[in-house]
Design a protein around this motif. Structure first.
Motif, short mmCIF file in Angstrom:
data_model
loop_
_atom_site.label_atom_id
_atom_site.label_comp_id
_atom_site.label_asym_id
_atom_site.label_seq_id
_atom_site.Cartn_x
_atom_site.Cartn_y
_atom_site.Cartn_z
N ASP A 277 7.71 8.41 5.79
CA ASP A 277 6.75 9.51 5.71
C ASP A 277 5.85 9.44 6.94
O ASP A 277 4.84 8.72 6.95
CB ASP A 277 5.93 9.40 4.43
CG ASP A 277 5.12 10.65 4.15
OD1 ASP A 277 4.75 11.35 5.12
OD2 ASP A 277 4.85 10.95 2.97
N VAL A 278 6.21 10.18 7.96
CA VAL A 278 5.45 10.16 9.23
C VAL A 278 3.99 10.51 8.99
O VAL A 278 3.09 9.97 9.65
CB VAL A 278 6.09 11.14 10.23
CG1 VAL A 278 5.27 11.20 11.52
CG2 VAL A 278 7.52 10.72 10.54
N TRP A 279 3.71 11.38 8.02
CA TRP A 279 2.37 11.87 7.77
C TRP A 279 1.47 10.80 7.14
O TRP A 279 0.28 11.00 6.99
CB TRP A 279 2.43 13.11 6.89
CG TRP A 279 3.03 14.27 7.62
CD1 TRP A 279 2.37 15.27 8.28
CD2 TRP A 279 4.43 14.55 7.80
NE1 TRP A 279 3.25 16.15 8.86
CE2 TRP A 279 4.54 15.73 8.58
CE3 TRP A 279 5.60 13.91 7.39
CZ2 TRP A 279 5.76 16.28 8.94
CZ3 TRP A 279 6.82 14.46 7.76
CH2 TRP A 279 6.90 15.63 8.52
N GLY A 280 2.03 9.64 6.81
CA GLY A 280 1.23 8.55 6.29
C GLY A 280 0.68 7.63 7.37
O GLY A 280 -0.17 6.77 7.08
N VAL B 166 0.85 -1.20 0.00
CA VAL B 166 0.00 0.00 0.00
C VAL B 166 0.88 1.24 0.00
O VAL B 166 2.02 1.21 0.49
CB VAL B 166 -0.94 0.02 1.22
CG1 VAL B 166 -1.88 -1.18 1.20
CG2 VAL B 166 -0.14 0.05 2.53
N PRO B 167 0.38 2.36 -0.52
CA PRO B 167 1.16 3.61 -0.45
C PRO B 167 1.33 4.04 1.00
O PRO B 167 0.39 3.97 1.79
CB PRO B 167 0.30 4.61 -1.23
CG PRO B 167 -0.63 3.78 -2.06
CD PRO B 167 -0.89 2.55 -1.26
N GLU B 168 2.51 4.49 1.34
CA GLU B 168 2.73 4.96 2.71
C GLU B 168 1.91 6.22 2.98
O GLU B 168 1.43 6.43 4.09
CB GLU B 168 4.22 5.25 2.93
CG GLU B 168 4.58 5.51 4.37
CD GLU B 168 6.08 5.53 4.60
OE1 GLU B 168 6.54 5.04 5.64
OE2 GLU B 168 6.81 6.04 3.71
N ASN C 284 4.07 10.08 -5.42
CA ASN C 284 5.27 9.24 -5.51
C ASN C 284 5.60 8.55 -4.19
O ASN C 284 6.76 8.17 -3.94
CB ASN C 284 6.46 10.09 -5.96
CG ASN C 284 6.24 10.67 -7.35
OD1 ASN C 284 5.72 9.98 -8.24
ND2 ASN C 284 6.64 11.92 -7.55
N SER C 285 4.59 8.38 -3.35
CA SER C 285 4.83 7.73 -2.06
C SER C 285 5.37 6.32 -2.24
O SER C 285 4.95 5.59 -3.15
CB SER C 285 3.52 7.67 -1.26
OG SER C 285 3.69 6.97 -0.05
N ARG C 286 6.28 5.94 -1.36
CA ARG C 286 6.80 4.58 -1.43
C ARG C 286 5.72 3.59 -1.00
O ARG C 286 4.75 3.95 -0.31
CB ARG C 286 8.04 4.42 -0.55
CG ARG C 286 7.78 4.46 0.95
CD ARG C 286 9.01 4.08 1.75
NE ARG C 286 8.76 4.11 3.19
CZ ARG C 286 9.60 3.65 4.10
NH1 ARG C 286 10.76 3.13 3.74
NH2 ARG C 286 9.29 3.71 5.40
N LEU C 287 5.89 2.35 -1.37
CA LEU C 287 4.97 1.30 -0.97
C LEU C 287 5.49 0.61 0.30
O LEU C 287 6.70 0.40 0.45
CB LEU C 287 4.81 0.27 -2.09
CG LEU C 287 4.17 0.77 -3.38
CD1 LEU C 287 4.11 -0.35 -4.41
CD2 LEU C 287 2.78 1.35 -3.12
#
Length: 469
Positions: free
Chosen positions: A153-156, A34-36, A42-45
């Protein structure tokens, strides 16, 4: 969905033998990517992993996804614990595949590093609540920078993102709808799912409900819990004699520690001694961690207060030898850190919490480090729209323990006030972790999942002695 005659294997799954206390069960280990952070193209998975126990019923329904508490608890570990919830995982297979889920950032789904900050709470110095709060804020800022440098990405790590993970799992299982089964923070996630993906939810079973604006509990309601605990104590003559006024005992011991903290030397396994100035806030932290269930740590907590009141530190030393207080730096795991800050608290509630904490028995210790870290990460808070009551007609079963020391009776009613198809069952004398408190709890859940009208209003649980014979 899966059945005993025609097993289904989904993408990225492998067959395993799941062992629990000598019992072996055929299961599947799987994961999705899932996207972070779905708000960033372009979020990492990142992985979301699970164990799937195939349905045993002839007409299996929607997948039942277990949502652990915390935030930060592991659903897979909950299934592995022989005396915890494994029997319930097995029992619910009658109604569909049962999924032990490790939510994003938890258990085997966690690919983020722990952050160990450069800040410490002094072990041998007097400190104030405000000084601790400032240290935690500095540590939080340092850790956000650390995680960002590590590509995290803390915001994820928010409940809204976890809701979308559940919808992705639904599609992964090729299911029209999913059933959610959760406790504590898991109920928080379930309630958010009712708000954002209601059309994909079949049924909901929750216990010890934590509402969307209840990440921080009202300190005054913790005081009310101690009143209910006193009523339970008074049912046992030996306990009533030993603890005639628990609230007064707590206040008395806190006042003594406030006036004169205890200078202690705690023996360590390596032969050294850990020097500690044990203070009122330490004890409030202990109490907050120990009041969840009346049959677990509460008897020890009562003994701890009583012996300290008598000037005896034997019980305290036995607890401290377990390593619950150290001089280690402040550290965080990203999921539990970010989820609570993201869920946050409304300003009116925060104002009332701060006011109540001035006189409440445990102050603001119950949900530490919230609200101390409220809005400590810019842009992470999900806002008041998220915290507004969910409105839903999805069939929901709520199980409430009358001696739950973390999520309280009135608060649970408020958290679910917008659910028009709600069935609430009171589990009398049960605490926070109530699923295995009585076989009747399993019977009620099964009755609900069958689609029957649940006639049970109360389940009685026998109180264990608060004072040893």
């Amino acid at each position: 969905m899966a059945s005993t005659t025609q097993p289904t294997v989904f993408a990225n799954e492998k067959s395993i033998v799941f062992e629990n206390d000598g019992q072996k069960v055929a299961a599947y280990e799987g994961s999705i990517q899932v996207p972070e952070n779905r708000s960033k193209p372009n979020s990492r998975l990142i992985p979301v992993k699970y164990i799937r126990f195939p349905a045993t019923g002839k007409q299996a329904g929607s997948p039942i996804i277990y949502l652990s508490g915390g935030p930060g608890g592991s659903g897979i570990q909950a299934a592995k614990h022989p005396n915890f919830r494994f029997p319930l995982f097995m029992a619910l297979r009658e109604f569909g595949d049962v999924i032990a889920l490790d939510q994003r950032g938890t258990g085997v789904s966690d690919i983020t590093p722990e952050c160990v900050s450069s800040h410490k709470i002094p072990a041998t110095e007097v400190f104030t609540d405000g000084e601790v709060e400032q240290l935690y804020k500095k540590a939080a800022k340092e850790c956000v920078e650390f995680w960002t440098q590590k590509g995290v990405d803390v915001w994820g790590y928010t409940t809204k993102e976890s809701v979308q993970d559940l919808n992705d799992l639904r599609q992964h299982f090729k299911a029209d709808k999913i059933t959610l089964w959760g406790i504590s923070y898991g109920s928080h996630l379930a309630l958010a799912s009712l708000k954002y993906i209601e059309q994909y939810i079949d049924k909901v079973v929750i216990a010890s409900a934590e509402g969307l604006d209840q990440t921080v509990k009202y300190p005054a309601r913790t005081d009310e819990y101690f009143d209910r605990l006193q009523q339970a104590i008074n049912q046992q003559p030996a306990a009533a004699k030993a603890y005639p006024d628990v609230k007064q005992l707590i206040r008395r011991v806190h006042a003594k520690l406030e006036k004169q903290p205890l200078a202690l030397s705690i023996p360590q396994e390596d032969g050294s001694e850990f020097k500690l100035l044990f203070q009122r806030s330490h004890l409030q932290g202990f109490a907050s961690a120990m009041i969840a269930d009346p049959d677990r740590a509460v008897p020890m907590l009562l003994s701890l207060y009583q012996t300290l009141d008598q000037g005896n530190t034997d019980v305290l030393m036995a607890i401290l030898k377990q390593g619950y207080i150290t001089d280690d730096p402040i550290s965080f795991r990203v999921m539990s850190f970010a989820m609570d800050i993201a869920s946050g608290i409304t300003e009116p509630r925060l104002k009332l919490v701060n006011e109540q904490a001035k006189t409440a028995l445990l102050g603001k210790a119950l949900n530490f480090p919230m609200p101390q870290l409220n809005k400590a990460v810019a842009g992470l808070d999900l806002g008041d729209e998220f915290r507004a009551l969910p409105q839903s007609k999805v069939p929901t079963l709520l199980l409430t323990g009358t001696l739950d020391g973390r999520t309280y009776i009135q608060s649970q009613k408020e958290a679910t006030a917008g659910l028009t198809n709600l069935t609430q069952v009171m589990v009398v004398n049960a605490g926070h972790n109530l699923f295995m408190s009585s076989p009747k709890v399993t019977e009620v859940i099964k009755d609900f999942l069958k689609g029957n009208k649940v006639s049970t209003k109360e389940i009685q649980v026998e109180l264990k002695p608060f004072v040893a014979d």
